[in-house]
Design an enzyme around this catalytic site. Sequence first.
Site, short mmCIF file in Angstrom:
data_model
loop_
_atom_site.label_atom_id
_atom_site.label_comp_id
_atom_site.label_asym_id
_atom_site.label_seq_id
_atom_site.Cartn_x
_atom_site.Cartn_y
_atom_site.Cartn_z
N HIS A 1 1.15 -1.29 0.13
CA HIS A 1 0.03 0.02 -0.01
C HIS A 1 0.78 0.90 -0.11
O HIS A 1 0.86 1.94 0.97
CB HIS A 1 -0.93 -0.01 1.20
CG HIS A 1 -1.96 -0.83 1.07
ND1 HIS A 1 -2.04 -2.05 1.57
CD2 HIS A 1 -3.16 -0.93 0.46
CE1 HIS A 1 -2.95 -2.92 1.48
NE2 HIS A 1 -3.72 -2.05 0.64
N ASP B 1 -5.43 5.50 -0.80
CA ASP B 1 -4.90 4.49 0.15
C ASP B 1 -3.59 5.24 1.15
O ASP B 1 -2.65 4.87 1.63
CB ASP B 1 -4.11 3.31 -0.28
CG ASP B 1 -5.15 2.17 -0.13
OD1 ASP B 1 -5.99 2.02 0.88
OD2 ASP B 1 -4.89 1.44 -0.98
N ASP C 1 -9.16 -0.73 -7.92
CA ASP C 1 -8.42 -1.12 -6.72
C ASP C 1 -8.04 -2.51 -6.72
O ASP C 1 -7.08 -3.08 -6.31
CB ASP C 1 -9.18 -0.87 -5.44
CG ASP C 1 -8.35 -0.72 -4.37
OD1 ASP C 1 -7.15 -0.60 -4.27
OD2 ASP C 1 -9.04 -0.62 -3.18
P1 AMP Z 1 -7.21 -1.44 -0.64
O1 AMP Z 1 -6.61 -1.88 0.73
O2 AMP Z 1 -7.87 -0.32 -0.75
O3 AMP Z 1 -6.00 -1.82 -1.61
O4 AMP Z 1 -8.06 -2.59 -0.87
C1 AMP Z 1 -8.02 -3.78 -1.67
C2 AMP Z 1 -7.77 -4.97 -0.69
O5 AMP Z 1 -7.61 -5.85 -1.60
C3 AMP Z 1 -6.34 -5.05 -0.26
O6 AMP Z 1 -6.19 -4.62 1.20
C4 AMP Z 1 -5.85 -6.51 -0.34
O7 AMP Z 1 -6.16 -6.92 0.93
C5 AMP Z 1 -6.82 -7.07 -1.33
N1 AMP Z 1 -6.23 -7.44 -2.56
C6 AMP Z 1 -5.73 -6.59 -3.45
N2 AMP Z 1 -5.02 -7.23 -4.39
C7 AMP Z 1 -5.01 -8.52 -3.86
C8 AMP Z 1 -4.44 -9.66 -4.47
N3 AMP Z 1 -3.99 -9.83 -5.61
N4 AMP Z 1 -4.67 -10.82 -3.83
C9 AMP Z 1 -5.38 -10.66 -2.48
N5 AMP Z 1 -5.91 -9.67 -1.99
C10 AMP Z 1 -5.85 -8.62 -2.73
ZN ZN Z 2 -5.94 0.12 -2.51
#
Ligand code: AMP
Ligand code: ZN
Length: 351
Positions: free
Chosen positions: A90, A131, A248
């Site tokens: 992040h 984020d 996202d």
């Molecule tokens: P954000 O925290 O706003 O980026 O929300 C998206 C959430 O999706 C992340 O916190 C991760 O937990 C999850 N995420 C994003 N990409 C992946 C991925 N490739 N594999 C598993 N979880 C993911």
């Molecule tokens: Zn994000």
Amino acid sequence: MRLIMAQIYNVPTTKTFSEETPIPELGVETPQPEELRVELNPISGERPLTAITYRIFQERDLIRTFSIEPHKLLSYLFALEDSYQQVPYHNKLHGADVCQSMHVLLNSSGIKDVFNEFEILAAIFAAVVHDVHHSGLTNPFLIKTKNDLAILYNNESVLENHHVAVAFKLLQADERNIFSNLSAEQMETLRKRVVDMVLATDMAKHKTLLADFQNLLEAKKMSGNDYLTLESYDDRILVLKNLIHCADLSNMTKPLDTYSKWIDRLMVEFWKQGDAERDLGLDISPMCVRSPTTKDKHQIGFINSFVHPLWETWGSLVYPDANTILETLAQNREWHEASLAALTSSTTDNS
Ligand code: AMP
Ligand code: ZN
């Protein structure tokens, strides 16, 4: 994460630009101006977020349309970029990536003319800030460890509330207030859309968000409209919320070599949280367990439960624009299934 409750966030000391400061043509000094002009790549060295966002603002003519002063835009973007923490996933590159994905998705043929310039400004801004100042720890972790942010936001979308608060806090200094030429009414309208979109990136909202989106598309189909017409605020923001959610969750829809880099970053972040959970004597969250199969299992589960249903719905709205994306997503899932099968059989063989 040190936080004085009433203070929200300590803005870092970052370079600010004034009317007298020369503004680089592309927002950043880059050794590869031609590449940056043609392609939105994070080739700006230390400033991928500033480079990409400045280019998008230029390309979409947002600077002129909203009378944004370029030196304020750069001062804001520098401070925003420096406010993303240096965590494995992040970080500022993720902010830049989601902003770029938003820019591309807004050009999808099915919705190209649906949103006005104001909504586009809100969507691009929400994507790039969504984020900021993420600590690399999940909401459930912050809640169970009674972190100051969890207390401040009453356990409700803790991180997302913080990201959007920091984004607006950074605007408070006059030299960074890129919206200073908007009227108070325009600013409130923009603010509402940005807050709604950033809060929609909380995974806890996924199920409701997607179900409402599917219902909306179903209703639109039933009324016989070939293209999307969205009249109410609720309908318009619902599509925008799903749009930022898609941006996202777009790393799994990208070619395997790019996608793999994002997973590796996310796994390092998750493992660090798992270590912290272990040190604190807490149960380790399933995706944070250091085991050879965690990565594949988590990806397959995450794609099946969240990412595929979301993109399939998006694909039906912008059909056939998202077909290649859906194919890549299916191939990536197959890759993990094969990898998991190989790992499982080698574990069985060795036992
Ligand atoms: P954000 O925290 O706003 O980026 O929300 C998206 C959430 O999706 C992340 O916190 C991760 O937990 C999850 N995420 C994003 N990409 C992946 C991925 N490739 N594999 C598993 N979880 C993911
Ligand atoms: Zn994000």
